[in-house]
Design a protein around this motif. Structure first.
Motif, PDB file in Angstrom:
ATOM      1  N   VAL A 148       0.830  -1.422   0.068  1.00  0.00           N
ATOM      2  CA  VAL A 148       0.157   0.005   0.095  1.00  0.00           C
ATOM      3  C   VAL A 148       0.924   0.961   0.063  1.00  0.00           C
ATOM      4  O   VAL A 148       1.833   1.231   0.758  1.00  0.00           O
ATOM      5  N   GLU A 149       0.645   2.176  -0.823  1.00  0.00           N
ATOM      6  CA  GLU A 149       1.255   3.312  -1.015  1.00  0.00           C
ATOM      7  C   GLU A 149       0.024   4.553  -0.974  1.00  0.00           C
ATOM      8  O   GLU A 149      -0.682   4.414  -1.816  1.00  0.00           O
ATOM      9  N   LEU A 150       0.019   5.330   0.139  1.00  0.00           N
ATOM     10  CA  LEU A 150      -1.198   6.218   0.339  1.00  0.00           C
ATOM     11  C   LEU A 150      -0.434   7.604   0.372  1.00  0.00           C
ATOM     12  O   LEU A 150       0.303   7.934   1.175  1.00  0.00           O
ATOM     13  N   VAL A 151      -1.018   8.447  -0.447  1.00  0.00           N
ATOM     14  CA  VAL A 151      -0.475   9.877  -0.109  1.00  0.00           C
ATOM     15  C   VAL A 151      -1.760  10.664  -0.050  1.00  0.00           C
ATOM     16  O   VAL A 151      -3.072  10.552  -0.705  1.00  0.00           O
ATOM     17  N   ALA A 152      -1.958  11.725   0.891  1.00  0.00           N
ATOM     18  CA  ALA A 152      -3.119  12.480   1.240  1.00  0.00           C
ATOM     19  C   ALA A 152      -2.353  13.938   1.538  1.00  0.00           C
ATOM     20  O   ALA A 152      -1.308  14.313   1.849  1.00  0.00           O
ATOM     21  N   THR A 153      -3.296  14.930   1.160  1.00  0.00           N
ATOM     22  CA  THR A 153      -2.933  16.366   1.178  1.00  0.00           C
ATOM     23  C   THR A 153      -3.705  17.049   2.102  1.00  0.00           C
ATOM     24  O   THR A 153      -4.957  16.790   2.530  1.00  0.00           O
ATOM     25  N   SER A 154      -3.366  18.253   2.622  1.00  0.00           N
ATOM     26  CA  SER A 154      -3.843  18.651   3.515  1.00  0.00           C
ATOM     27  C   SER A 154      -5.145  19.615   3.238  1.00  0.00           C
ATOM     28  O   SER A 154      -5.154  20.105   2.117  1.00  0.00           O
ATOM     29  N   LEU A 155      -6.098  19.450   4.302  1.00  0.00           N
ATOM     30  CA  LEU A 155      -7.647  20.329   3.731  1.00  0.00           C
ATOM     31  C   LEU A 155      -7.352  21.757   4.360  1.00  0.00           C
ATOM     32  O   LEU A 155      -6.439  22.007   5.468  1.00  0.00           O
TER      33      LEU A 155
END
Length: 219
Positions: free
Chosen positions: A212-219
């Motif tokens: 799993v490679e997960l990338v998330a950006t700040s809201l």
């Protein structure tokens, strides 16, 4: 220690690159995070990947293929706190949008056979028969901290929920969060039977290797 089973039910026979059919993940049943008071991130599906290596077993295994099954439509929300006990995440991906044997995925897993388009279509069809997306459109994951570097994950596949401990690397930097994990899962975690053919002489291996490679950006 038991390990995380994100897509335990990717039961396959045959092979091939089948692309997403409908966008169900955008309608995934994620909880409301409007009351969040920590640092909130939204998963970026375009830069996130869940990839499964599906093995083969049985006395006639030489007649089959290993497979690469992936989700490129992960959605989710992550809330991080300085107090780890208050951190949380909820993720989901659509069953119908799982991709079977995309060339880039097979290359990444170093799979050395070339399944035909017909094999690939058959694999995808058999997978849907097992996962029943008409009744259970999405696979969902609820994540909470367990201990440093380990997360407690409640995963729901085809209406069955199981709890797992998942080692993972998490990095938070410059308004972005990344998570990487490599795990082994079992069909038995969700009471699912690996697909079989030829009277069981050819079947899907019980264990599945997941990255799993997960990338998330700040809201």
């Amino acid at each position: 220690m038991r390990v995380f089973a994100l897509v335990v039910a990717l039961l396959l026979t045959g092979c091939g690159p089948v692309t997403p059919m409908i966008d169900e993940a955008s309608q995934a049943p994620l909880p409301d995070y409007s009351d969040a008071d920590g640092r909130v991130y939204r998963v970026d599906p375009a830069r996130s990947l869940l990839l499964v290596r599906v093995g083969k077993a049985g006395r006639a295994s030489r007649l089959g293929h290993e497979h690469a099954v992936a989700s490129e439509t992960l959605v989710g929300i992550v809330e991080l706190h300085d107090d780890p006990d208050r951190s949380r995440a909820d993720l989901a991906f659509a069953v119908r949008e799982l991709i079977v044997d995309k060339a880039a995925h097979r290359e990444r897993l170093e799979l050395d056979t070339e399944p035909s388009d017909a094999d690939i279509a058959g694999t995808y069809t058999n997978m849907l028969k097992v996962l029943a997306p008409q009744e259970h459109a999405c696979i969902t994951l609820s994540v909470r901290p367990a201990e440093p570097g380990v997360f407690s994950v409640s995963a729901t596949v085809r209406g069955t929920t199981a709890e797992f401990l998942v080692p993972a690397q998490l990095v938070e930097e410059d308004g972005e969060m990344t998570v990487r994990a490599a795990i082994t899962v079992s069909h038995a975690d969700f009471a699912l039977e690996p697909f079989s053919a030829l009277g069981g002489f050819l079947r899907v291996a019980d264990e599945l290797d997941v990255t799993v490679e997960l990338v998330a950006t700040s809201l």
